[in-house]
Write a protein that holds these residues in place. Sequence first.
Motif, PDB file in Angstrom:
ATOM      1  N   ALA A  13       0.822  -1.213   0.000  1.00 53.94           N
ATOM      2  CA  ALA A  13       0.000   0.000   0.000  1.00 53.94           C
ATOM      3  C   ALA A  13       0.854   1.259   0.000  1.00 53.94           C
ATOM      4  N   GLN A  14       2.054   1.198   0.585  1.00 55.07           N
ATOM      5  CA  GLN A  14       2.911   2.381   0.680  1.00 55.07           C
ATOM      6  C   GLN A  14       4.330   1.943   1.015  1.00 55.07           C
ATOM      7  N   VAL A  15       5.300   2.625   0.411  1.00 55.36           N
ATOM      8  CA  VAL A  15       6.710   2.413   0.739  1.00 55.36           C
ATOM      9  C   VAL A  15       7.204   3.624   1.521  1.00 55.36           C
ATOM     10  N   LEU A  16       7.858   3.360   2.636  1.00 55.56           N
ATOM     11  CA  LEU A  16       8.328   4.425   3.513  1.00 55.56           C
ATOM     12  C   LEU A  16       9.854   4.462   3.478  1.00 55.56           C
ATOM     13  N   HIS A  17      10.372   5.365   2.674  1.00 55.31           N
ATOM     14  CA  HIS A  17      11.811   5.522   2.491  1.00 55.31           C
ATOM     15  C   HIS A  17      12.070   6.991   2.188  1.00 55.31           C
ATOM     16  N   PRO A  18      12.820   7.693   3.027  1.00 59.79           N
ATOM     17  CA  PRO A  18      12.969   9.151   2.879  1.00 59.79           C
ATOM     18  C   PRO A  18      13.423   9.609   1.506  1.00 59.79           C
TER      19      PRO A  18
ATOM     20  N   LEU B 202      12.605   8.431  -1.379  1.00 62.75           N
ATOM     21  CA  LEU B 202      11.614   8.229  -2.436  1.00 62.75           C
ATOM     22  C   LEU B 202      10.607   9.367  -2.451  1.00 62.75           C
ATOM     23  N   VAL B 203      10.357   9.898  -3.625  1.00 68.54           N
ATOM     24  CA  VAL B 203       9.362  10.956  -3.774  1.00 68.54           C
ATOM     25  C   VAL B 203       8.008  10.443  -3.288  1.00 68.54           C
ATOM     26  N   GLY B 204       7.337  11.228  -2.476  1.00 65.11           N
ATOM     27  CA  GLY B 204       6.046  10.838  -1.939  1.00 65.11           C
ATOM     28  C   GLY B 204       6.107  10.241  -0.563  1.00 65.11           C
ATOM     29  N   SER B 205       7.292   9.805  -0.143  1.00 65.20           N
ATOM     30  CA  SER B 205       7.419   9.291   1.220  1.00 65.20           C
ATOM     31  C   SER B 205       7.351  10.463   2.193  1.00 65.20           C
ATOM     32  N   PRO B 206       6.692  10.304   3.342  1.00 68.20           N
ATOM     33  CA  PRO B 206       6.529  11.421   4.282  1.00 68.20           C
ATOM     34  C   PRO B 206       7.863  12.066   4.653  1.00 68.20           C
TER      35      PRO B 206
ATOM     36  N   ARG C 229       2.275   4.118  18.811  1.00 68.66           N
ATOM     37  CA  ARG C 229       2.006   5.514  18.458  1.00 68.66           C
ATOM     38  C   ARG C 229       0.753   6.000  19.170  1.00 68.66           C
ATOM     39  N   SER C 230       0.745   7.285  19.522  1.00 73.19           N
ATOM     40  CA  SER C 230      -0.407   7.873  20.198  1.00 73.19           C
ATOM     41  C   SER C 230      -1.627   7.908  19.280  1.00 73.19           C
ATOM     42  N   ALA C 231      -1.367   8.144  17.989  1.00 70.00           N
ATOM     43  CA  ALA C 231      -2.432   8.174  16.986  1.00 70.00           C
ATOM     44  C   ALA C 231      -1.830   7.733  15.663  1.00 70.00           C
ATOM     45  N   TRP C 232      -2.677   7.284  14.755  1.00 68.52           N
ATOM     46  CA  TRP C 232      -2.160   6.851  13.459  1.00 68.52           C
ATOM     47  C   TRP C 232      -1.591   8.050  12.712  1.00 68.52           C
ATOM     48  N   PRO C 233      -0.350   7.978  12.233  1.00 68.72           N
ATOM     49  CA  PRO C 233       0.282   9.119  11.555  1.00 68.72           C
ATOM     50  C   PRO C 233      -0.512   9.554  10.335  1.00 68.72           C
ATOM     51  N   SER C 234      -0.650  10.860  10.166  1.00 65.39           N
ATOM     52  CA  SER C 234      -1.480  11.395   9.084  1.00 65.39           C
ATOM     53  C   SER C 234      -0.924  11.080   7.706  1.00 65.39           C
ATOM     54  N   GLY C 235       0.382  10.941   7.571  1.00 67.34           N
ATOM     55  CA  GLY C 235       0.969  10.703   6.255  1.00 67.34           C
ATOM     56  C   GLY C 235       1.074   9.243   5.871  1.00 67.34           C
TER      57      GLY C 235
END
Length: 420
Positions: free
Chosen positions: A303-308, A310-314, A381-387
């Motif tokens: 669903a999502q790749v999290l890597h600084p 990469l364009v589009g990563s938070p 986490r306190s809440a699900w991260p928005s990004g």
Amino acid sequence: MTDQNASHPPLLGAHPHDEHLSTHMIHHGYTPPADFQAPQPGVFKASTVFFPNVAAMRQREWKDKSAYTYGTHGTPTTFTLEERLCSLEGGLHCVLTPSGLSAISVVSFSVLKTGDHVLIPDNAYGPNKVLAEGELLAFGVSHSYYDPMNPADMAAKIQSNTKLVWLEAPGSLSMEFPDLVQMVQICQSRSVLTALDNTWGAGIAFKPFNLTGNAQLSVDFSVHALTKYPSGGGDVLMGSVMTHDEALGLKMKLTHMRLGLCVGANDVESVLRSLPTLALRYDAQDQTARALAKWWQGQSACAQVLHPALVGSPGHEHWKKLCTPQGGVGYAAGLFSVMLDPRFTQAQVDAFCDGLSLFKIGYSWGGPISLVVPYKLESVRSAWPSGLKKGHLVRFSTGFENIQDLIADLSQSAQQNLIF
């Protein structure tokens, strides 16, 4: 027959005063010549340190590294590693600790006291949060968590008694890259100390004491889990705390001394031996991580790749600003996470991780073997991260295996276990 009660003759030899052999072996007069150089520095192990006389014992000072007093206060081996780490990250004062978490504790115990308040990013290394919720709270130090991707939220949560703000770039599991520059500027304007967990950056991606080429724009403390990239072998536990401020350096050293923290000489030797290849290893593992992250972007199970990088990563733009100041590809370490589609069950995700052959299930990173760990992000986490999109987070750390072999390993387990 031999008389069992007869005493042995004294073991005398051709040495001064005909000392007993055991005494002579301890107080042997030979000293090797001093002019010896080799690729690796010598390893000095000591608890006791000898003084030439009482006057020297009373005058020696360890805090400025001008002399040696006791093993916990430093040896030529530990001083050498501390100074090389200062060169790596740009600090002036450094202490070594038994782990990354103990390095975090040195910072907190150095500058926080009863009645103080500390701010921690919600995506921080979990044990840092646990330390705040445990010992620090018991000692009368309160804490709050802030949104790491919202500098305004951090600023709003700074209280009159806030003495320290922790920073992490990127987040420990979710890999969001914050606006470090703005956050440091806010803290400096409010006279609040900052401490950065710089384990991911490792002194390679950016310089914590000279952000964006501005020596005035700097964190106050840099904490580094030397367990990761500086060690590089997955076989050493060690941490470091660094500062470029004289007063903070003294506080740090005194706290370190009072806590009785020290590290083994052979572990220091291992890190010293690995440091010359740090940049090469960091770059190689970075390239592998980017290749795998891009492969995941093309997989329907992701669903999502999290890597600084990469364009589009938070936080990608923040990473780009800090880690590629002159353009180019920059640096981003060998760590990334993927958010697997929420339609999978946790059992499927776990089976996918179990089905990997080259990726081993294990904590930490920066070693020669690729690792994988599934996490339940909502539990830390306190809440699900928005990004971040909803799904199952799996974190990968790349080793030195061939990229195509790693992709083949990911592909075979995904095909067998991640089925809609």
